[in-house]
Design an enzyme around this catalytic site. Structure first.
Site, short mmCIF file in Angstrom:
data_model
loop_
_atom_site.label_atom_id
_atom_site.label_comp_id
_atom_site.label_asym_id
_atom_site.label_seq_id
_atom_site.Cartn_x
_atom_site.Cartn_y
_atom_site.Cartn_z
N HIS A 250 -11.30 55.92 -0.28
CA HIS A 250 -12.21 55.49 0.72
C HIS A 250 -11.45 55.47 2.08
O HIS A 250 -10.36 55.16 1.86
CB HIS A 250 -12.81 54.22 0.13
CG HIS A 250 -13.96 53.63 0.98
ND1 HIS A 250 -14.12 53.30 2.31
CD2 HIS A 250 -15.43 53.66 0.72
CE1 HIS A 250 -14.77 52.73 2.72
NE2 HIS A 250 -15.92 52.72 1.76
N ASP B 63 -6.98 49.14 -3.71
CA ASP B 63 -8.41 49.00 -3.34
C ASP B 63 -9.25 48.79 -4.57
O ASP B 63 -9.41 49.88 -5.22
CB ASP B 63 -8.81 50.23 -2.70
CG ASP B 63 -10.27 50.23 -2.15
OD1 ASP B 63 -10.89 49.42 -2.61
OD2 ASP B 63 -10.89 51.28 -1.84
N GLN C 47 -14.37 49.23 -6.16
CA GLN C 47 -15.34 49.59 -7.57
C GLN C 47 -14.93 49.14 -8.53
O GLN C 47 -15.41 49.77 -9.74
CB GLN C 47 -15.20 51.14 -7.03
CG GLN C 47 -15.72 51.72 -5.99
CD GLN C 47 -17.36 51.40 -5.98
OE1 GLN C 47 -17.87 51.12 -6.74
NE2 GLN C 47 -17.79 51.51 -4.77
N LYS D 190 -20.43 43.83 -3.63
CA LYS D 190 -20.57 45.05 -4.62
C LYS D 190 -20.78 44.14 -5.92
O LYS D 190 -20.77 44.77 -7.05
CB LYS D 190 -19.47 45.98 -4.79
CG LYS D 190 -19.62 46.56 -3.55
CD LYS D 190 -18.29 47.53 -3.47
CE LYS D 190 -18.22 48.56 -2.14
NZ LYS D 190 -19.03 49.34 -1.77
N CYS E 106 -18.14 57.78 2.49
CA CYS E 106 -16.93 57.38 2.97
C CYS E 106 -15.55 57.72 2.39
O CYS E 106 -14.84 56.92 2.35
CB CYS E 106 -17.09 55.83 3.20
SG CYS E 106 -18.52 55.34 4.12
N1 PMP Z 1 -13.26 50.90 -1.14
C1 PMP Z 1 -13.93 51.63 -2.05
C2 PMP Z 1 -13.45 52.15 -3.02
C3 PMP Z 1 -15.51 51.25 -1.66
O1 PMP Z 1 -16.35 51.94 -2.76
C4 PMP Z 1 -15.87 50.71 -0.61
C5 PMP Z 1 -17.17 50.56 -0.51
N2 PMP Z 1 -18.03 51.40 -0.41
C6 PMP Z 1 -14.71 50.09 0.25
C7 PMP Z 1 -13.67 50.23 -0.04
C8 PMP Z 1 -15.15 49.48 1.34
O2 PMP Z 1 -15.94 48.19 1.37
P1 PMP Z 1 -16.69 47.43 2.29
O3 PMP Z 1 -17.65 48.07 2.95
O4 PMP Z 1 -17.34 46.31 1.41
O5 PMP Z 1 -15.69 46.68 3.26
#
Ligand code: PMP
Length: 399
Positions: free
Chosen positions: A115, A192, A195, A218, A355
């Protein structure tokens, strides 16, 4: 999965015909979470760690209780849990603070599965510090393997910034072995877990991970709450992320000192109600168990994939994913157009690059559709998705 689960999500009162399949972006919110938020806003409202009156004590205790829940949830020490605004905030803060230890010619390993919030901070730091950003080569399917990690790790590697579960392909990283090898080479691992946290059990001690980030929104919890776990020894070495209220110990004209961890990383008034309410998510996840949730999501995924295999004009990019995500495209239909027609059929999925533009590049596409399963989904949602995909394909084919 127990049919009563949906009753715990007020969303379904007004949206009982909606198949919400975008929980990887943000999950629906628990009734208990909403009630807890409401309780703080209606009946308290005071700040924490400051006031010496009863209501302020109560708010502080409820806030700190969530820290206990989180630390038990991931098996960390209590002072290793830092509250942030979200995964993005956690990953940026740790990158910016840990960059003090990055010098010219150091190596930072990341992957194309990241991400943007896991990868871009290190891309920027690598440029600033003249360090080398190295990409772990993915397999043909787009997976991270220990074997390929061994090809890029060296004793020059300082940081491995990596995802636990890909938000696009749903693959699970063999993280325990990667951490072990990283440590043998003197590198730290920043994981990270955005997910992973509501699907897989995380034990930071067992993984021996150095830093870990995830988001409450999430996990059936409120927006605006992130967790940053860091090993006590490492957190103690880092400078504060921000300066201000409640993070300083002693303040003089010429210098100041900081509170102990985790408070030195929590400057300013946090999202108090949201942190307090987040413990309701953890209670819920533990009550059902992450193993059962994961098993349920995989059943829904397998059921859907089995139905989709006879649908012509469809590309599924992650047939072997180990979590409940299906990423696909409908031939000759832009994912955004497809998502609009799916929406007309009461099916909510995500369309775009999620993203994670490097993943789209890896797949050779500009965008994809993503359906993601969660605890409240059922076989009817899967049928709705499959039927809506067929309807979308047929609709565009008719032109
Ligand atoms: N890392 C991953 C793997 C994600 O899926 C996301 C959210 N789409 C994020 C980071 C960022 O999370 P947040 O938008 O809650 O900061």
């Amino acid at each position: 999965m127990n049919q009563d689960i949906r009753k715990k999500f007020p969303f379904y009162i007004k949206n009982k015909d909606v198949s919400y399949l975008d929980s990887a972006a943000s999950s629906l919110k628990l009734k208990s979470v909403i009630e807890s938020l409401n309780d703080y806003y209606a009946n308290n409202g005071s700040n924490i760690h400051r006031g010496v009156y009863r209501l302020a004590y109560e708010a502080t205790n409820q806030f700190e209780e969530t820290r206990e829940y989180v630390s038990k949830f991931i098996n960390s020490n209590l002072n290793e849990v830092v509250f942030t605004k979200g995964t993005t905030d956690s990953l940026n803060k740790i990158a910016s603070s840990y960059s003090d230890f990055i010098f010219e010619d150091d190596e930072i390993i990341t992957t194309e599965l990241e991400h943007h919030s896991s990868f871009i901070p290190w891309q920027v730091i690598a440029k600033e510090k003249k360090a080398r950003l190295k990409f772990l080569p993915l397999t043909e399917e787009g997976k991270i393997t220990v074997e390929n990690f061994k090809k890029v790790i060296s004793n020059k590697t300082k940081v491995v910034a990596i995802t636990y579960v890909s938000n696009v392909l749903g693959y699970v990283t063999p993280i325990k072995e990667i951490i072990e090898i990283a440590h043998q080479n003197g590198a730290i691992v920043i994981l990270d877990a955005a997910q992973a946290a509501s699907h897989l059990k995380i034990d930071v001690k067992e993984l021996d991970v150095d830093f870990l980030a995830f988001s409450s929104h999430k996990m059936y919890g409120p927006n605006g709450v992130g967790i940053l776990f860091g090993k006590e020894k490492l957190l103690n070495q880092l400078k504060p992320f921000e300066y201000g209220g409640e993070m300083a110990h002693l303040v003089f004209k010429d210098e100041s000192s900081w509170k102990d961890i985790p408070y030195k990383f929590e400057a300013g008034t946090p999202v108090i109600a949201e942190v307090i309410a987040f413990k309701e998510s953890i209670k819920f996840l533990e009550e059902i168990s992450l193993d059962k949730i994961h098993e349920h999501e995989m059943k829904l995924r397998d059921y859907t994939l089995n139905k989709l295999k006879d649908v012509k004009g469809l590309t599924v990019y992650n047939k072997t994913a180990e979590t409940g995500i299906i990423t696909f495209n409908i031939e000759n239909v832009h994912p955004h157009d497809a998502a609009s027609i799916l929406d007309q059929n009461n099916v909510c999925v995500r369309a775009g690059h999620h993203c994670a533009q490097l993943v789209a590049k890896f797949l050779g596409v500009t965008a994809t559709l993503r359906a993601s399963f969660a605890v409240y989904n059922d076989y009817k949602d899967c049928d709705n998705l499959v039927n809506a995909i067929i309807a979308t394909r047929d609709f565009f084919e008719s032109f």
